[in-house]
Design an enzyme around this catalytic site. Structure first.
Site, mmCIF file in Angstrom:
data_model
loop_
_atom_site.group_PDB
_atom_site.id
_atom_site.type_symbol
_atom_site.label_atom_id
_atom_site.label_comp_id
_atom_site.label_asym_id
_atom_site.label_seq_id
_atom_site.Cartn_x
_atom_site.Cartn_y
_atom_site.Cartn_z
ATOM 1 N N SER A 165 41.354 43.907 48.066
ATOM 2 C CA SER A 165 40.814 44.504 49.291
ATOM 3 C C SER A 165 41.908 44.635 50.351
ATOM 4 C CB SER A 165 39.673 43.640 49.840
ATOM 5 O OG SER A 165 40.197 42.491 50.475
ATOM 6 N N THR A 166 41.634 45.440 51.373
ATOM 7 C CA THR A 166 42.597 45.580 52.471
ATOM 8 C C THR A 166 42.765 44.252 53.212
ATOM 9 O OG1 THR A 166 40.770 46.492 53.779
ATOM 10 C CG2 THR A 166 42.344 48.066 52.901
ATOM 11 N N SER A 191 31.912 42.410 51.552
ATOM 12 C CA SER A 191 33.356 42.257 51.786
ATOM 13 C C SER A 191 34.078 43.610 51.883
ATOM 14 C CB SER A 191 33.994 41.377 50.701
ATOM 15 O OG SER A 191 33.376 40.114 50.653
ATOM 16 N N HIS A 235 43.343 34.376 38.222
ATOM 17 C CA HIS A 235 43.513 35.833 38.279
ATOM 18 C C HIS A 235 43.909 36.398 36.910
ATOM 19 C CE1 HIS A 235 42.796 35.787 42.468
ATOM 20 N NE2 HIS A 235 43.938 35.208 42.817
ATOM 21 N N ARG A 256 45.629 28.964 41.440
ATOM 22 C CA ARG A 256 44.721 30.107 41.589
ATOM 23 C C ARG A 256 45.109 31.300 40.706
ATOM 24 N NH1 ARG A 256 41.330 30.669 45.757
ATOM 25 N NH2 ARG A 256 41.747 32.898 45.742
ATOM 26 N N ASP A 300 34.560 38.445 41.763
ATOM 27 C CA ASP A 300 34.923 37.335 42.652
ATOM 28 C C ASP A 300 34.825 35.991 41.925
ATOM 29 O OD1 ASP A 300 35.738 36.184 44.990
ATOM 30 O OD2 ASP A 300 33.797 36.301 46.003
ATOM 31 N N LEU A 304 34.255 57.098 29.769
ATOM 32 C CA LEU A 304 34.093 56.253 30.958
ATOM 33 C C LEU A 304 35.211 56.488 31.983
ATOM 34 C CD1 LEU A 304 32.684 53.622 32.253
ATOM 35 C CD2 LEU A 304 34.578 52.374 31.171
HETATM 36 C C1 IPE Z 1 36.345 40.527 47.614
HETATM 37 O O1 IPE Z 1 36.529 39.180 47.364
HETATM 38 C C2 IPE Z 1 37.532 41.303 47.173
HETATM 39 C C3 IPE Z 1 37.733 41.390 45.740
HETATM 40 C C4 IPE Z 1 36.981 40.888 44.805
HETATM 41 C C5 IPE Z 1 38.891 42.127 45.333
HETATM 42 P P1 IPE Z 1 37.095 38.168 48.472
HETATM 43 O O2 IPE Z 1 37.141 36.842 47.821
HETATM 44 O O3 IPE Z 1 38.340 38.697 49.045
HETATM 45 O O4 IPE Z 1 35.953 38.232 49.574
HETATM 46 P P2 IPE Z 1 35.562 37.201 50.714
HETATM 47 O O5 IPE Z 1 36.800 36.901 51.491
HETATM 48 O O6 IPE Z 1 35.018 35.989 50.048
HETATM 49 O O7 IPE Z 1 34.513 37.924 51.500
HETATM 50 C C1 IPE Z 2 38.572 37.465 43.264
HETATM 51 O O1 IPE Z 2 38.716 36.112 43.146
HETATM 52 C C2 IPE Z 2 39.864 38.209 43.087
HETATM 53 C C3 IPE Z 2 40.404 38.747 44.340
HETATM 54 C C4 IPE Z 2 39.847 38.722 45.507
HETATM 55 C C5 IPE Z 2 41.694 39.390 44.257
HETATM 56 P P1 IPE Z 2 39.148 35.198 44.386
HETATM 57 O O2 IPE Z 2 40.619 35.087 44.379
HETATM 58 O O3 IPE Z 2 38.557 35.705 45.640
HETATM 59 O O4 IPE Z 2 38.501 33.821 43.974
HETATM 60 P P2 IPE Z 2 37.750 32.809 44.916
HETATM 61 O O5 IPE Z 2 36.691 33.591 45.631
HETATM 62 O O6 IPE Z 2 38.770 32.266 45.856
HETATM 63 O O7 IPE Z 2 37.189 31.792 43.985
HETATM 64 MG MG MG Z 3 36.818 35.372 46.598
#
Ligand code: IPE
Ligand code: IPE
Ligand code: MG
Length: 256
Positions: free
Chosen positions: A81-82, A212, A53, A49, A36, A147
């Site tokens: 995530s879903t 999450s 990624h 953003r 995250d 792995l």
């Molecule tokens: C959790 O992160 C999902 C992934 C890292 C793929 P999110 O950024 O989506 O989670 P929330 O919304 O902060 O809980």
């Molecule tokens: C995690 O980073 C990657 C995914 C959830 C796909 P975020 O995109 O959630 O990054 P923040 O949490 O907004 O910084």
């Molecule tokens: Mg996030």
């Protein structure tokens, strides 16, 4: 480098593994990571953003190298995530393109390092390019016994459990077994994770301290480790620090 029309990505030198002499006595067999903080990483730099990624994807490479170096059995990475479909279409599209981009450059190294790719999640709604890239990687690495790199793509624990319940009800209905047979082991065998052990260690970057919707059933007795560091900055040293913290945990599983 021009990716999806964004010209700001510069190819960085591949990060090399830190050959520190860290000797770990107790290694978690299965580490799960909620990667995250990509968006905040980009925002801090005034970038869109998706730049975060892209950087986050590159970081997967160095973290997999550490996992291989320390001979973890399974590394599960939460990639989508879903609930992440709620994001703007442009961001979702970019995220959906990452598996094929990642594998197009990195699959040969994974094969060479005996890594086996697996996935958990609901495959059906994924774009065909994403599905193809993953299916190809799973096929090409199926005989590797190093792995297991398990990518959670369109994964949601509640969906996973509801699907399991539906299938169990169906099987009971056709008399495959009586209701009394439903126990933890049977239930686990209906989950995406049926072939892999529960995570011993769960890491979440970026300062958030929540699951999450990640591996709710499987993390019943996992050790948790949180850091404020954003995923693209989570490096070899920090991963090794987390692993050495794990060594000090006392796991009791309800016993003494
Ligand atoms: C959790 O992160 C999902 C992934 C890292 C793929 P999110 O950024 O989506 O989670 P929330 O919304 O902060 O809980
Ligand atoms: C995690 O980073 C990657 C995914 C959830 C796909 P975020 O995109 O959630 O990054 P923040 O949490 O907004 O910084
Ligand atoms: Mg996030």
């Amino acid at each position: 480098m021009l990716i999806n029309g964004f010209p700001f990505f510069k190819k960085k030198n591949q990060s090399t593994i830190n050959h520190s002499e860290l000797h770990l006595g107790v290694i978690p067999k299965h580490v799960a990571i909620i990667m995250d903080g990509n968006g905040r990483w980009a925002k801090k730099r005034g970038l869109p953003r998706i730049a975060g990624h892209k950087e986050g994807m590159d970081n997967v490479k160095r973290i997999v190298r550490v996992a291989t170096k320390h001979k973890l059995e399974v590394l599960t990475l939460y990639a989508f995530s879903t609930e992440n479909w709620k994001r703007p279409k442009k961001e979702v599209d970019f995220l959906m393109g990452l598996p094929s981009e990642f594998l197009s450059t990195y699959l040969p190294e994974l094969i060479e390092n005996n890594v086996r790719i697996q996935t958990i999640g609901d495959f059906e709604p994924l774009p065909s390019l994403t599905k193809q890239a993953m299916t190809n990687a799973i096929h090409k690495t199926k005989d590797n016994d190093g792995l297991i790199l398990n990518i959670a793509l369109n994964y949601g624990s509640r969906f996973e459990m509801l699907e399991a319940v539906k299938k169990i009800v169906e099987d009971v209905k056709v008399d495959q077994y009586p209701i009394e047979n439903i126990n933890e082991e049977l239930f686990s065998n209906y989950l995406y994770t049926k072939h892999i052990s529960d995570p011993d260690f769960l890491i979440r970057t970026s300062g958030e301290q929540r699951l999450s919707n990640f591996l709710l059933w499987q993390c019943a007795y996992s050790e948790f480790w949180f850091t404020d560091v954003l995923w693209p900055d989570f490096d070899e040293k920090l991963f090794e620090q987390a692993l050495s913290d794990y060594e000090k945990r006392k796991r009791r599983f309800g016993g003494l």
